[in-house]
Write a protein that holds these residues in place. Structure first.
Motif, PDB file in Angstrom:
ATOM      1  N   HIS A  76      22.846  62.434  65.061  1.00  0.00           N
ATOM      2  CA  HIS A  76      23.217  61.781  63.804  1.00  0.00           C
ATOM      3  C   HIS A  76      23.309  60.269  63.987  1.00  0.00           C
ATOM      4  N   ALA A  77      23.859  59.834  65.118  1.00  0.00           N
ATOM      5  CA  ALA A  77      23.956  58.397  65.375  1.00  0.00           C
ATOM      6  C   ALA A  77      22.561  57.782  65.516  1.00  0.00           C
ATOM      7  N   ARG A  78      21.645  58.512  66.153  1.00  0.00           N
ATOM      8  CA  ARG A  78      20.277  58.016  66.331  1.00  0.00           C
ATOM      9  C   ARG A  78      19.578  57.860  64.979  1.00  0.00           C
ATOM     10  N   MET A  79      19.789  58.811  64.085  1.00  0.00           N
ATOM     11  CA  MET A  79      19.179  58.715  62.761  1.00  0.00           C
ATOM     12  C   MET A  79      19.633  57.453  62.041  1.00  0.00           C
ATOM     13  N   GLU A  80      20.920  57.132  62.179  1.00  0.00           N
ATOM     14  CA  GLU A  80      21.441  55.924  61.550  1.00  0.00           C
ATOM     15  C   GLU A  80      20.920  54.659  62.242  1.00  0.00           C
ATOM     16  N   GLU A  81      20.785  54.735  63.562  1.00  0.00           N
ATOM     17  CA  GLU A  81      20.255  53.579  64.304  1.00  0.00           C
ATOM     18  C   GLU A  81      18.825  53.286  63.864  1.00  0.00           C
ATOM     19  N   GLU A  82      18.032  54.325  63.610  1.00  0.00           N
ATOM     20  CA  GLU A  82      16.651  54.145  63.149  1.00  0.00           C
ATOM     21  C   GLU A  82      16.598  53.435  61.796  1.00  0.00           C
ATOM     22  N   GLN A  83      17.672  53.587  61.009  1.00  0.00           N
ATOM     23  CA  GLN A  83      17.738  52.930  59.713  1.00  0.00           C
ATOM     24  C   GLN A  83      18.423  51.563  59.789  1.00  0.00           C
ATOM     25  N   GLY A  84      18.854  51.189  61.002  1.00  0.00           N
ATOM     26  CA  GLY A  84      19.474  49.886  61.197  1.00  0.00           C
ATOM     27  C   GLY A  84      20.893  49.775  60.690  1.00  0.00           C
ATOM     28  N   ARG A  85      21.601  50.927  60.542  1.00  0.00           N
ATOM     29  CA  ARG A  85      22.949  50.890  59.982  1.00  0.00           C
ATOM     30  C   ARG A  85      24.024  50.889  61.076  1.00  0.00           C
ATOM     31  N   PHE A  86      23.963  51.803  62.025  1.00  0.00           N
ATOM     32  CA  PHE A  86      24.877  51.792  63.169  1.00  0.00           C
ATOM     33  C   PHE A  86      24.295  52.646  64.290  1.00  0.00           C
ATOM     34  N   ASP A  87      24.871  52.523  65.491  1.00  0.00           N
ATOM     35  CA  ASP A  87      24.407  53.327  66.621  1.00  0.00           C
ATOM     36  C   ASP A  87      25.599  54.040  67.262  1.00  0.00           C
ATOM     37  N   LEU A  88      25.369  54.685  68.395  1.00  0.00           N
ATOM     38  CA  LEU A  88      26.433  55.449  69.051  1.00  0.00           C
ATOM     39  C   LEU A  88      27.568  54.541  69.499  1.00  0.00           C
TER      40      LEU A  88
END
Length: 262
Positions: A76-88
């Motif tokens: 889930h964190a990776r999906m958000e990182e791909e969108q530039g919102r947050f990471d792990l």
């Protein structure tokens, strides 16, 4: 062949890299097409399996299941990182900030007398943090995705903090009896059955709070007991050389009573 360093032992950072590779072009087609919504149920299932490992008391099983839960978090964190919102790291930062803020008796100069005051302070700080200005805000904030019995219990506990509760279990028991009668009427009339059944279950949860019984655990044990007795009934029917489906309800009830006392 992907560019990856194989090791005897891996870390959380390695897990992050593996998930990145799986979702990147040339990685795994299935992993790449997953979304928060598509693996929502997976997250729930993995959490429940981790709890089952806790119930078993198996450290090795728990280690495995916690790994599955951790994978869900990293995905889930990776999906958000791909969108530039947050990471792990952003996830870790958020929970670190929360823990420091909600433990002023450890990371600040607040004095507490014991666990009760710690929990009370925690709830007060949580309400400030979440911007919950009213008691209703606190009740509404209880996640609707929780198992229904669990959610009902949490809502009732928050209502109690506002002074909305019976002084002892007798009030809850009287309400439970009242709801049973209302359900009987609803069934007889063929209307409002779902609503009245819901009220009955909600009242049963209220009783459980007063007698300090976990409703989810109680229902789980009751279900396990039913399965165990059903198994004995089926075995008795087989011993008599008759399928259960061909036996009358009275015959099955007789076997059930024998199973209860076996």
């Amino acid at each position: 062949m992907v560019d990856f360093e194989y090791k005897q032992h891996y870390t959380v950072k390695d897990l992050e890299e593996i998930v990145r590779i799986l979702r990147a072009p040339g990685g795994c087609p299935w992993d790449a097409e997953q979304t928060h919504e598509s693996i929502r149920r997976n997250f729930l299932e993995e959490a429940y399996e981790a709890v089952e490992a806790i119930d078993e008391g198996s450290a090795e099983h728990l280690r495995e299941e916690l790994g599955d839960v951790l994978l869900q978090i990293v995905l889930h964190a990776r999906m958000e990182e791909e969108q530039g919102r947050f990471d792990l790291d952003g996830v870790a930062d958020g929970i670190c900030q929360k823990l420091i803020y909600r433990h002023p008796h450890v990371f600040g100069d607040v004095k507490v007398s014991g666990t009760g005051e710690v929990l009370s302070n925690w709830e007060d700080l949580k309400r400030k943090e979440k911007g919950q200005k009213t008691n209703t805000d606190a009740l509404s904030a209880v996640a609707r995705s929780l198992p229904a019995l669990w959610r009902a219990e949490k809502v009732q506990k928050k209502a109690k903090k506002a002074g909305f509760d019976w002084p002892d279990v007798s009030g809850a028991l009287d309400k439970l009896s009242e709801e049973i009668e209302e359900l009987k009427t609803a069934v007889a009339e063929g209307s409002n059955i779902e609503e009245e059944l819901g009220d009955l279950l909600f009242s049963a949860v209220n009783v459980s709070r007063f007698v300090k019984v976990d409703t989810e655990q109680a229902l789980t044990k009751a279900t396990d007991k039913f399965i165990d007795r059903f198994r004995k009934v089926e075995a008795q029917a087989k011993a008599e050389g008759r399928p259960m489906e061909e036996m009358s309800l009275a015959e099955l009830d007789a076997l059930w009573e024998r199973a209860k006392h076996a």
